[in-house]
Scaffold this motif. Structure first.
Motif, PDB file in Angstrom:
ATOM      1  N   GLY A 191       0.980  -1.198  -0.303  1.00  0.00           N
ATOM      2  CA  GLY A 191       0.542   0.198  -0.030  1.00  0.00           C
ATOM      3  C   GLY A 191       0.641   1.146   0.209  1.00  0.00           C
ATOM      4  O   GLY A 191       0.790   2.103  -0.253  1.00  0.00           O
ATOM      5  N   ALA A 192       1.975   0.797   1.100  1.00  0.00           N
ATOM      6  CA  ALA A 192       2.897   2.792   0.824  1.00  0.00           C
ATOM      7  C   ALA A 192       3.823   1.989  -0.281  1.00  0.00           C
ATOM      8  O   ALA A 192       3.726   3.830  -1.460  1.00  0.00           O
ATOM      9  CB  ALA A 192       3.832   2.252   2.031  1.00  0.00           C
ATOM     10  N   ALA A 193       3.391   1.693  -1.369  1.00  0.00           N
ATOM     11  CA  ALA A 193       4.499   1.949  -2.776  1.00  0.00           C
ATOM     12  C   ALA A 193       3.616   2.591  -3.883  1.00  0.00           C
ATOM     13  O   ALA A 193       3.350   3.060  -4.491  1.00  0.00           O
ATOM     14  CB  ALA A 193       5.111   0.557  -3.024  1.00  0.00           C
ATOM     15  N   TYR A 194       2.184   1.969  -3.298  1.00  0.00           N
ATOM     16  CA  TYR A 194       0.856   2.410  -4.222  1.00  0.00           C
ATOM     17  C   TYR A 194       0.641   3.776  -3.501  1.00  0.00           C
ATOM     18  O   TYR A 194       0.507   5.005  -4.723  1.00  0.00           O
ATOM     19  CB  TYR A 194      -0.040   1.694  -4.527  1.00  0.00           C
ATOM     20  CG  TYR A 194      -1.100   2.035  -5.179  1.00  0.00           C
ATOM     21  CD1 TYR A 194      -0.834   1.245  -6.380  1.00  0.00           C
ATOM     22  CD2 TYR A 194      -1.897   2.553  -5.063  1.00  0.00           C
ATOM     23  CE1 TYR A 194      -2.139   1.280  -7.835  1.00  0.00           C
ATOM     24  CE2 TYR A 194      -2.689   3.022  -5.880  1.00  0.00           C
ATOM     25  CZ  TYR A 194      -3.038   2.150  -7.808  1.00  0.00           C
ATOM     26  OH  TYR A 194      -4.137   2.623  -7.943  1.00  0.00           O
ATOM     27  N   THR A 195       0.464   4.297  -2.434  1.00  0.00           N
ATOM     28  CA  THR A 195       1.051   5.674  -2.371  1.00  0.00           C
ATOM     29  C   THR A 195       2.019   6.278  -3.074  1.00  0.00           C
ATOM     30  O   THR A 195       1.593   7.330  -3.044  1.00  0.00           O
ATOM     31  CB  THR A 195       0.606   5.833  -0.278  1.00  0.00           C
ATOM     32  OG1 THR A 195      -0.380   4.967  -0.507  1.00  0.00           O
ATOM     33  CG2 THR A 195       0.534   7.395   0.182  1.00  0.00           C
ATOM     34  N   LEU A 196       2.803   5.927  -2.380  1.00  0.00           N
ATOM     35  CA  LEU A 196       3.834   6.418  -2.827  1.00  0.00           C
ATOM     36  C   LEU A 196       4.121   7.471  -4.538  1.00  0.00           C
ATOM     37  O   LEU A 196       5.084   7.994  -4.775  1.00  0.00           O
ATOM     38  CB  LEU A 196       5.554   6.123  -3.046  1.00  0.00           C
ATOM     39  CG  LEU A 196       7.139   6.545  -3.781  1.00  0.00           C
ATOM     40  CD1 LEU A 196       7.034   8.018  -2.585  1.00  0.00           C
ATOM     41  CD2 LEU A 196       7.820   5.909  -2.625  1.00  0.00           C
ATOM     42  N   LEU A 197       3.412   5.780  -5.365  1.00  0.00           N
ATOM     43  CA  LEU A 197       3.416   5.931  -6.570  1.00  0.00           C
ATOM     44  C   LEU A 197       2.787   7.440  -7.022  1.00  0.00           C
ATOM     45  O   LEU A 197       2.363   8.660  -7.643  1.00  0.00           O
ATOM     46  CB  LEU A 197       2.912   5.233  -6.670  1.00  0.00           C
ATOM     47  CG  LEU A 197       2.655   4.993  -8.842  1.00  0.00           C
ATOM     48  CD1 LEU A 197       3.346   5.227  -9.837  1.00  0.00           C
ATOM     49  CD2 LEU A 197       1.825   3.701  -9.880  1.00  0.00           C
ATOM     50  N   THR A 198       1.375   7.573  -6.256  1.00  0.00           N
ATOM     51  CA  THR A 198      -0.142   8.698  -6.308  1.00  0.00           C
ATOM     52  C   THR A 198       0.625  10.068  -5.892  1.00  0.00           C
ATOM     53  O   THR A 198       0.611  10.952  -6.684  1.00  0.00           O
ATOM     54  CB  THR A 198      -0.893   8.814  -5.585  1.00  0.00           C
ATOM     55  OG1 THR A 198      -1.283   7.658  -5.702  1.00  0.00           O
ATOM     56  CG2 THR A 198      -1.714   8.987  -5.769  1.00  0.00           C
ATOM     57  N   LEU A 199       1.974  10.121  -4.655  1.00  0.00           N
ATOM     58  CA  LEU A 199       2.524  11.215  -4.908  1.00  0.00           C
ATOM     59  C   LEU A 199       3.491  11.779  -5.286  1.00  0.00           C
ATOM     60  O   LEU A 199       4.131  13.285  -5.756  1.00  0.00           O
ATOM     61  CB  LEU A 199       2.885  11.215  -3.460  1.00  0.00           C
ATOM     62  CG  LEU A 199       2.427  10.766  -1.786  1.00  0.00           C
ATOM     63  CD1 LEU A 199       2.581  10.770  -1.001  1.00  0.00           C
ATOM     64  CD2 LEU A 199       1.022  11.267  -1.980  1.00  0.00           C
TER      65      LEU A 199
END
Length: 540
Positions: A107-115
């Motif tokens: 989930g952090a990897a996906y959130t980081l992609l968004t940011l």
């Protein structure tokens, strides 16, 4: 269509001053409200995944390293150990590398992609707007990022008449609670979609500058990671480059058209010729042939206002379209045609998948001069600024209503994915004792999340990508009917069971094939099939 007598605007300097960066940045940050509500409302149980398909992309990336060859991956929802590694998409590969090689939480990897992609999206949107606008660029950019149609307004008006609830009325004409992203800015909610749209925006920007080779490079990159957006963009480019070649049969134009045709043929060859040779994929392709269509009422309410503004501008210029306007009109027409292809083809393939703001944004860009004239006229009459605020609010209301509603749902834990401490503990136990084994958990949500977090092969996973999903679901429903379990109804291919701690397991304890695993907690118990146990071959 003919060239306008008005000279095309020169591409202005790409520099962005601090004031512009601050306002655009704030407009983008407001789109993170839904994700923030997901984390703030649910604490450690929040996974970072706010929608059904998001874990699937990370699972695809994990499969490259867990079950693939480091480049290609098999379908992570297929428990067959011989599932062919035939898929390549570079964006899931990046997510998979972040999770498996860098140990970043999924989930952090996906959130980081968004940011990471959020400011890129804002910058590219700004560049597209400033090519068309000479005044009020900042206000128009904010409208590009937050503007929509009248979908929610008309839905709420209908709700007042019919008595439906407010959250139902907001999405009455906005399919799947607005998650098909009918306008441009809403795509910032998903890391995957915002990345796709950055490549589309970059391609448009390059084509408008006549930097066709760079535009084709961006389009090729998009096609390598997403078939729907890829084919939509390549069809737009082929239509445009064909028009350019007809107007001027120069060697450069013909070469550009040839390269565009080649990219489209390679994309279609991979998805329509090579992949269907594999029975596992051919089955999936049938599952994906779904008539998720776009209603005419939604087309009218979502695109009618911006289409009307575009029409007013074109009528003002006596429909003498500039080169830019011709390209943007082609982009809108291609996107609209693909989004309505169910009206033509007998076996449509998710027509609504082609919306995603790709109809709305070209129309908005065409309409910018008309919108600019409106803003200039208002600015000359200060008393009318209240009217401007009302108009801007209505223009953005679709996305305001979308953001507020989904933020409330995420904060309450009514949508998205959440894992409590016992769930995390169970996944860690499976990671220790069940790697590369076929696992069935009586929670379909946990089944789906397993290949995103650990290297196992779930018996039930993505509802459209699991072979024989409906049949398996029926069989397993009989096996775990009531508060007990009948192990003789389980497929012989299942190696590990994850059952509720409250489920009676008398039959498993007496069965010669199953043994309780040492790891269990207050919520889950784990059972493993004995390695040397004879099994009755099941149909599945």
């Amino acid at each position: 269509m003919t060239e306008s007598h008005i000279a095309e605007p020169r591409d202005p300097s790409p520099c962005v001053d601090r004031r512009i960066a601050l306002v655009v940045g704030l407009a983008l940050l407001l789109w993170l409200t839904i994700l923030a509500a997901h984390y703030l409302g649910n604490g450690e149980s929040a996974t970072g995944f706010i929608q059904y398909d998001q874990p699937y992309y990370v699972a695809n990336g994990r499969a490259v390293f867990d079950r693939g060859n480091g480049l290609l991956y098999p379908n992570p929802s297929d428990a067959n150990p011989d599932a062919p590694a035939i898929y390549f998409h570079w964006l899931p590969w990046i997510l998979g590398a972040a999770v498996t090689q860098l140990s970043i939480a999924p989930g952090a990897a996906y959130t980081l992609l968004t940011l990471v992609m959020l400011p890129v999206f804002g910058y590219l949107t700004w560049q597209l707007v400033r090519r068309r606008a000479t005044q009020h660029r900042l206000s128009i950019t904010v409208l590009a990022l937050w503007g929509g149609g009248l979908v929610s307004v008309i839905g709420i008006l209908k709700g007042l008449v019919t008595g439906m609830s407010l959250d139902q009325a907001v999405f009455e004409f906005d399919p799947t609670e607005g998650l098909w992203f009918l306008n441009w800015g809403r795509n910032t909610v998903y890391g995957i979609e915002i990345t796709y749209h950055c490549f589309v925006a970059a391609t448009w920007w390059m084509v408008l500058q006549r930097r066709h080779s760079v535009g084709l490079m961006f389009a090729g990159c998009l096609a390598l990671t997403h078939p729907w957006s890829g084919i939509e963009l390549l069809l737009t480019l082929n239509a445009w480059f064909l028009l350019e070649a007809i107007r001027n049969r120069s060697g450069a134009n013909l070469r550009t058209l040839g390269c565009s045709i080649l990219l489209l043929c390679l994309l279609l060859g991979y998805y329509k010729v090579w992949l269907p040779q594999f029975p596992a994929h051919a089955t999936l392709q049938k599952n994906w042939s779904l008539n998720w269509n776009l209603e005419w009422s939604t087309v009218l309410y979502a695109y009618g206002p911006v289409a009307y503004l575009a029409f007013l501008h074109l009528r003002r210029s006596a429909f003498r379209l500039s080169r830019e306007e011709q390209f943007l009109l082609i982009a809108a027409v291609v996107a609209l045609g693909l989004s309505l292809h169910d009206r033509i083809l007998s076996r449509p393939v998710q027509p609504i998948h082609f919306t995603r703001g790709y109809i709305w944004m070209p129309l908005f860009l065409i309409a910018i001069p008309q919108l600019q004239r409106f803003l200039v006229g208002i600015s000359l009459h200060p008393p009318r600024r209240i009217a401007v605020a009302v108009v801007v609010f209505l223009a953005c209301f679709d996305n305001i209503a979308f953001t507020v509603t989904h933020s409330i749902w995420q904060y309450r834990g009514e949508e998205g994915f959440f894992l409590v401490a016992e769930d995390w503990s169970m996944l860690e136990s499976l990671d220790d004792c069940a790697q590369d084994q076929v696992v069935f958990c009586e929670s379909l949500q946990l089944n789906y999340l397993m290949p995103t977090y650990i290297p196992v092969r779930p018996w039930m996973c993505h509802k459209f990508n699991t072979p024989d999903f409906i049949l398996r679901d029926r069989v397993l429903a009989r096996a775990i009917a009531g508060d007990s379990i009948d192990p003789d109804l389980l497929s012989a291919k299942i190696d590990v069971l994850v059952l509720s701690r409250q489920r009676r397991t008398d039959a498993l304890e007496k069965h010669r094939n199953w043994v309780r695993a040492g790891s269990e907690n207050a919520k889950w118990q784990i059972w493993q099939r004995k390695l040397d146990a004879p099994v009755r071959r099941a149909a599945l």
